[in-house]
Write an enzyme that holds these catalytic residues in place. Structure first.
Site, short mmCIF file in Angstrom:
data_model
loop_
_atom_site.label_atom_id
_atom_site.label_comp_id
_atom_site.label_asym_id
_atom_site.label_seq_id
_atom_site.Cartn_x
_atom_site.Cartn_y
_atom_site.Cartn_z
CE1 TYR A 57 -0.63 -18.26 -6.02
CE2 TYR A 57 -2.63 -18.96 -4.88
CZ TYR A 57 -1.53 -18.11 -4.99
OH TYR A 57 -1.34 -17.12 -4.06
CB ALA B 13 -0.93 -0.01 1.21
CG ASP C 153 -3.54 -4.90 5.19
OD1 ASP C 153 -4.55 -4.95 4.47
OD2 ASP C 153 -2.68 -5.80 5.25
#
Length: 415
Positions: free
Chosen positions: A218, A18, A295
């Site tokens: 994945y 962020a 966050d």
């Protein structure tokens, strides 16, 4: 003031996803940006993350998507299976119509790789990066904001962006709350892909849903690594123990799961586990010339795979709000930062609150047992591929904006 360390247009506190995204966005607007980070060096811990189209569109906007695609993987499908029976419940094809509808691809990438891409973009753009700075307090009165470090340094700025994460100190300026214990923990691991790795694991994001547990797999780094995440309800974490001395809880949580899940547990690094916290949504992220981002503003559980995605959205909205308010043809209007932050807050708070709440509900639906599990599986199996009615509010091109009215929790994603 004799102890002023830096004077800048914008000070960003925190060098995670962020913070770097916010710094880059405002630097692109023309601001002089300084970013301070408490760690002695920049880096990101963890394993893989999923970037849905609402995030990859932001990277595309900044000219960074190709770099992400060079190191990441575009999975063919998102597949949900029952962890006890192994049966497939539903799938979403991630290319073709999906990518065309949302204007960008679905990408899985190592956290450290995405962090490096953002860090290098900040360096190339001219963001000033300073390590080993612990900001303890911010004052936002008057025509300048000031941040005070543990070493006695004072950083002055027209505006401060607080990106200091889940356990944000600066959030205390606008809210009196703390992280919420979810009772769930995660073990993560990445292992090299070998000839013995099942071929389907190299093409898809696969999610196994079990009672009080789930497992996600994945590929990463162009198919060189296999990423595995195991999440389960932990009695010790419920008691408040973030770490735990053994793996007996992990083994017990998956004892009734199919062999494929049991085998995948061998891929995990069990030396450290990741306690899963979020916080309750708050409406106000702004104190004068300081705004929370990422966050620090809206920590969320991982079930929608939207933590980093929402941080990138934050930065894009902030970029537009600041461009409209602060960056004028005559130059920077330093007095307009408070208005820009209010616009940013108003645009983002309702959307991120919905993602936070939906992630909680979504996690509950993943981990049910008994009759609830039977009903959950029936609901999932009734959904056909490329049924977008439950995805548009989250992935749609109208972000950031008002989400469409759809059932809470009705979206396909994974931790």
């Amino acid at each position: 003031m004799s102890n002023v360390k830096e004077s800048t247009d914008v000070l960003v506190v925190g060098g995670g996803m962020a913070g770097l995204a916010g710094a880059l966005a405002l630097r692109e607007n023309g601001a002089d940006v300084t970013l301070v980070e408490v760690a002695p060096a920049f880096g990101e811990v963890g394993a893989g993350l999923q970037m849905a189209p609402n995030a990859s569109r932001v990277l595309k906007r900044w000219g960074l998507l190709e770099k992400a695609l060079e190191i990441g993987v575009q999975p063919k499908h998102l597949v949900f299976r029952d962890a006890v029976t192994g049966e497939e419940l539903t799938r979403q094809t991630l290319g073709g119509e999906f990518e065309e509808r949302y204007g960008a691809p679905y990408v899985v990438i190592h956290r450290s790789d995405l962090h490096r891409i953002l860090l290098e973009a900040c360096q190339a753009a001219g963001v000033t990066l300073v390590n080993d700075v612990l900001v303890q307090k911010v004052e936002t009165g008057g025509d300048r904001a000031r941040a005070y470090s543990a070493k006695g340094e004072v950083f002055e700025a027209d505006a401060i962006l607080a990106a200091d994460g889940l356990k944000s100190t600066l959030r205390g300026t606008v809210a009196n709350d703390g992280p919420v214990n979810s009772a769930y923990v995660a073990y993560r691991g990445t292992v090299p892909i070998t000839e013995e790795t099942p071929a389907t694991d190299l093409e898809d994001v696969i999610v196994y849903l079990g009672p009080n547990c789930h497992l996600v797999q994945y590929p990463l780094r162009k198919g060189q690594l296999l990423n595995t995440v195991a999440v389960f309800k932990s009695p010790s974490f419920e008691r408040g123990e973030e770490q735990y001395g053994g793996v007996d809880e992990l083994q017990a949580a998956y004892k009734d799961c199919v062999p494929a899940v049991q085998e995948a547990l061998k891929n995990l690094a069990t030396g450290i586990r990741w306690p899963m916290y979020d916080r309750d949504p708050i409406e106000n992220w702004v104190a004068g010339r300081m705004a929370l981002i990422g966050d620090a503003a809206h920590p969320m559980l991982q079930y929608l795979a939207q933590g980093a995605c929402q941080a990138l959205e934050d930065a894009a909205v902030l970029q537009d709000a600041a461009r409209n308010r602060v960056f004028t043809p005559e130059g920077i209007d330093a007095g307009a930062w408070e208005a820009a932050f209010r616009d940013f807050n108003e645009e983002r708070a309702a959307r991120t609150a919905r993602v936070q709440r939906t992630a909680r509900i979504w996690g509950e639906s993943w981990h049910v047992d008994g009759v609830a599990r039977v009903l959950r599986n029936m609901l999932f199996k009734s959904r056909g591929d490329n049924n977008f009615q439950y995805n548009d509010w989250l992935y749609g091109r109208n972000e950031p904006g008002a989400p469409a009215e759809v059932p809470a929790g009705a979206v396909l994603a994974g931790a």
